[in-house]
Scaffold this motif. Sequence first.
Motif, PDB file in Angstrom:
ATOM      1  N   GLN A   1       0.835  -1.199   0.000  1.00 42.16           N
ATOM      2  CA  GLN A   1       0.000   0.000   0.000  1.00 42.16           C
ATOM      3  C   GLN A   1       0.873   1.253   0.000  1.00 42.16           C
ATOM      4  OE1 GLN A   1      -3.988   0.598   2.015  1.00 42.16           O
ATOM      5  NE2 GLN A   1      -2.671   1.673   3.465  1.00 42.16           N
ATOM      6  N   LEU A   2       2.002   1.225   0.709  1.00 40.82           N
ATOM      7  CA  LEU A   2       2.918   2.359   0.666  1.00 40.82           C
ATOM      8  C   LEU A   2       3.369   2.630  -0.771  1.00 40.82           C
ATOM      9  CD1 LEU A   2       5.197   1.569   3.759  1.00 40.82           C
ATOM     10  CD2 LEU A   2       3.295   3.182   3.647  1.00 40.82           C
ATOM     11  N   LEU A   3       3.627   1.552  -1.514  1.00 41.62           N
ATOM     12  CA  LEU A   3       4.044   1.711  -2.911  1.00 41.62           C
ATOM     13  C   LEU A   3       2.892   2.225  -3.764  1.00 41.62           C
ATOM     14  CD1 LEU A   3       6.065  -1.627  -3.304  1.00 41.62           C
ATOM     15  CD2 LEU A   3       6.929   0.630  -2.616  1.00 41.62           C
ATOM     16  N   SER A   4       1.696   1.677  -3.561  1.00 41.51           N
ATOM     17  CA  SER A   4       0.548   2.098  -4.372  1.00 41.51           C
ATOM     18  C   SER A   4       0.150   3.533  -4.082  1.00 41.51           C
ATOM     19  CB  SER A   4      -0.645   1.162  -4.143  1.00 41.51           C
ATOM     20  OG  SER A   4      -1.189   1.311  -2.841  1.00 41.51           O
TER      21      SER A   4
ATOM     22  N   VAL B   1      12.763  -7.566  -8.785  1.00 39.25           N
ATOM     23  CA  VAL B   1      13.020  -7.402  -7.350  1.00 39.25           C
ATOM     24  C   VAL B   1      12.009  -8.286  -6.626  1.00 39.25           C
ATOM     25  CG1 VAL B   1      12.957  -5.819  -5.390  1.00 39.25           C
ATOM     26  CG2 VAL B   1      13.943  -5.069  -7.582  1.00 39.25           C
ATOM     27  N   TYR B   2      12.500  -9.317  -5.990  1.00 39.29           N
ATOM     28  CA  TYR B   2      11.652 -10.282  -5.287  1.00 39.29           C
ATOM     29  C   TYR B   2      11.779  -9.983  -3.796  1.00 39.29           C
ATOM     30  CZ  TYR B   2       9.717 -14.923  -4.076  1.00 39.29           C
ATOM     31  OH  TYR B   2       8.949 -15.941  -3.576  1.00 39.29           O
ATOM     32  N   ALA B   3      10.682  -9.592  -3.161  1.00 37.52           N
ATOM     33  CA  ALA B   3      10.715  -9.163  -1.766  1.00 37.52           C
ATOM     34  C   ALA B   3       9.839 -10.062  -0.905  1.00 37.52           C
ATOM     35  CB  ALA B   3      10.244  -7.711  -1.650  1.00 37.52           C
ATOM     36  N   ALA B   4      10.359 -10.415   0.279  1.00 37.30           N
ATOM     37  CA  ALA B   4       9.618 -11.284   1.192  1.00 37.30           C
ATOM     38  C   ALA B   4       9.736 -10.756   2.617  1.00 37.30           C
ATOM     39  CB  ALA B   4      10.161 -12.709   1.125  1.00 37.30           C
ATOM     40  N   VAL B   5       8.638 -10.843   3.354  1.00 40.73           N
ATOM     41  CA  VAL B   5       8.658 -10.532   4.781  1.00 40.73           C
ATOM     42  C   VAL B   5       8.122 -11.749   5.521  1.00 40.73           C
ATOM     43  CG1 VAL B   5       6.399  -9.345   4.628  1.00 40.73           C
ATOM     44  CG2 VAL B   5       7.880  -8.958   6.606  1.00 40.73           C
ATOM     45  N   ARG B   6       8.920 -12.263   6.465  1.00 41.47           N
ATOM     46  CA  ARG B   6       8.535 -13.444   7.231  1.00 41.47           C
ATOM     47  C   ARG B   6       8.852 -13.188   8.701  1.00 41.47           C
ATOM     48  NH1 ARG B   6       8.366 -16.097   2.481  1.00 41.47           N
ATOM     49  NH2 ARG B   6      10.245 -16.256   1.226  1.00 41.47           N
TER      50      ARG B   6
ATOM     51  N   TYR C   1       9.990  -1.212   6.451  1.00 43.10           N
ATOM     52  CA  TYR C   1      11.364  -1.589   6.095  1.00 43.10           C
ATOM     53  C   TYR C   1      11.399  -2.298   4.742  1.00 43.10           C
ATOM     54  CZ  TYR C   1      13.744  -0.457  10.509  1.00 43.10           C
ATOM     55  OH  TYR C   1      14.309   0.189  11.570  1.00 43.10           O
ATOM     56  N   LEU C   2      10.408  -3.143   4.477  1.00 40.56           N
ATOM     57  CA  LEU C   2      10.390  -3.866   3.209  1.00 40.56           C
ATOM     58  C   LEU C   2      10.187  -2.906   2.040  1.00 40.56           C
ATOM     59  CD1 LEU C   2      10.603  -6.762   2.092  1.00 40.56           C
ATOM     60  CD2 LEU C   2       8.106  -6.823   2.034  1.00 40.56           C
ATOM     61  N   ALA C   3       9.309  -1.919   2.215  1.00 34.17           N
ATOM     62  CA  ALA C   3       9.109  -0.925   1.155  1.00 34.17           C
ATOM     63  C   ALA C   3      10.413  -0.170   0.881  1.00 34.17           C
ATOM     64  CB  ALA C   3       7.998   0.044   1.545  1.00 34.17           C
ATOM     65  N   PHE C   4      11.133   0.168   1.941  1.00 35.32           N
ATOM     66  CA  PHE C   4      12.438   0.828   1.773  1.00 35.32           C
ATOM     67  C   PHE C   4      13.406  -0.079   0.998  1.00 35.32           C
ATOM     68  CE2 PHE C   4      16.805   1.107   3.370  1.00 35.32           C
ATOM     69  CZ  PHE C   4      17.138   2.394   2.994  1.00 35.32           C
TER      70      PHE C   4
END
Length: 417
Positions: free
Chosen positions: A27-30, A128-133, A187-190
Amino acid sequence: MKPSVNALAGVKVLDLTRFLAGPFCTQLLSDHGADVAKVEPFEGDQARAFGLPPGVNEGDDGQYSLYFQSINRNKRSLALDLRRDEGKEVLRRMVAGADVLVENFRLGVMERLGLGYEQLREINPRLVYAAVRGFGDTRSGESPYSEWPCFDIIAQSTGGLLSITGDPDGTPTKVGPGIGDTLPGIYLAFGILAALHQATRTGKGQFVDVCMTDAILAISERVVYHYQLSGRSPKPEGNFHPFFCPYGLYRAADGWVSIACVSSGFWQKLAQIIGKPELGTRPDLQTDSQRSAQRDFVNAQVTEWTRGQTKKQLAEALGGIIPFGSVNTAEDIFADRHFQRREMLVEVESMGKGAKPLTLVNTPVKMSDTPSHVPTRAPFLGEHTVGLLAEYGFAQQEIDDLLGRGAVRRSAQEEPR
């Protein structure tokens, strides 16, 4: 003159996330113009049914929760069955035209589907492949807890935040909002933006990994340096600070306020205002360390004065002179001119039939030349399936075939092409 594009216009994001951390990131990106395609299973993101107040903004199938709407604005939804080979092939073809893919599945889920980072970068080296776990991805360091599931309270606990939050003699206190999810999402958006910048320079994408527990530790840094300096684990300080005084929450006649005197100058001004100027010049109350050593006395002097004033009176007496704030309730926030003038509360169309407009918290990132996206409501499940597939290069006959085979679904609210 308003710009014709937003800062992230043209960035294509495939969003396979659910619950909170991942959707908050995308959502931060959108909000800043990225084209976010929310790829959902046929049952939808589980958050669609979270926290439904009885009778409030519920859709016909109970899939329009306020929780879901608050973290999925400005996105489009594609309903896709990744358990079917046809569904997997759809995602692979979309990856070829995407800039970013974001997911927050348990470790190994995407690999078992044949859709892991190593497989997808063969299709699109710029991806860019991003993951949050909860406890990170083994590509960045194998945690003994890698397989453990995780939610907000788990991250707050294991990241050290709760060890310094709460009453000194009581139980640890959870931070109210789900920061164990939202902070990792930030942090992931950054990380995504940093990786996109690198991909623009080199033509090569990369894997971006954020661990929820690591993110909480990162913002709880005092836990580490306090222990390193003293050899003791820091304890909860209640509503006050271990190094500064007066610094914390103080009772008013109609609620609570915050005061932060982090210098002798502020302390002297406060002493004058509360009618005890002699406290500002006492030799044993001149430094932060001295006042902290006599915290109970100092706080008692301040509270004796604040509890006889309303929050409004305190704001008039202290605002702009020393660091001061009211402990705002939601009602206070809706009435506060600051949030109105900063456009932090915005109305969007709601999803339920006949429902009143929904008020959401707007993005706090204000940009002079490329302001954030004008918020639009969260999508119905599969609302944009046909349109998105067409944009990613699928011919109408292919789309019809995928619909007929049950690899994708569209909703009754599918926007016209």
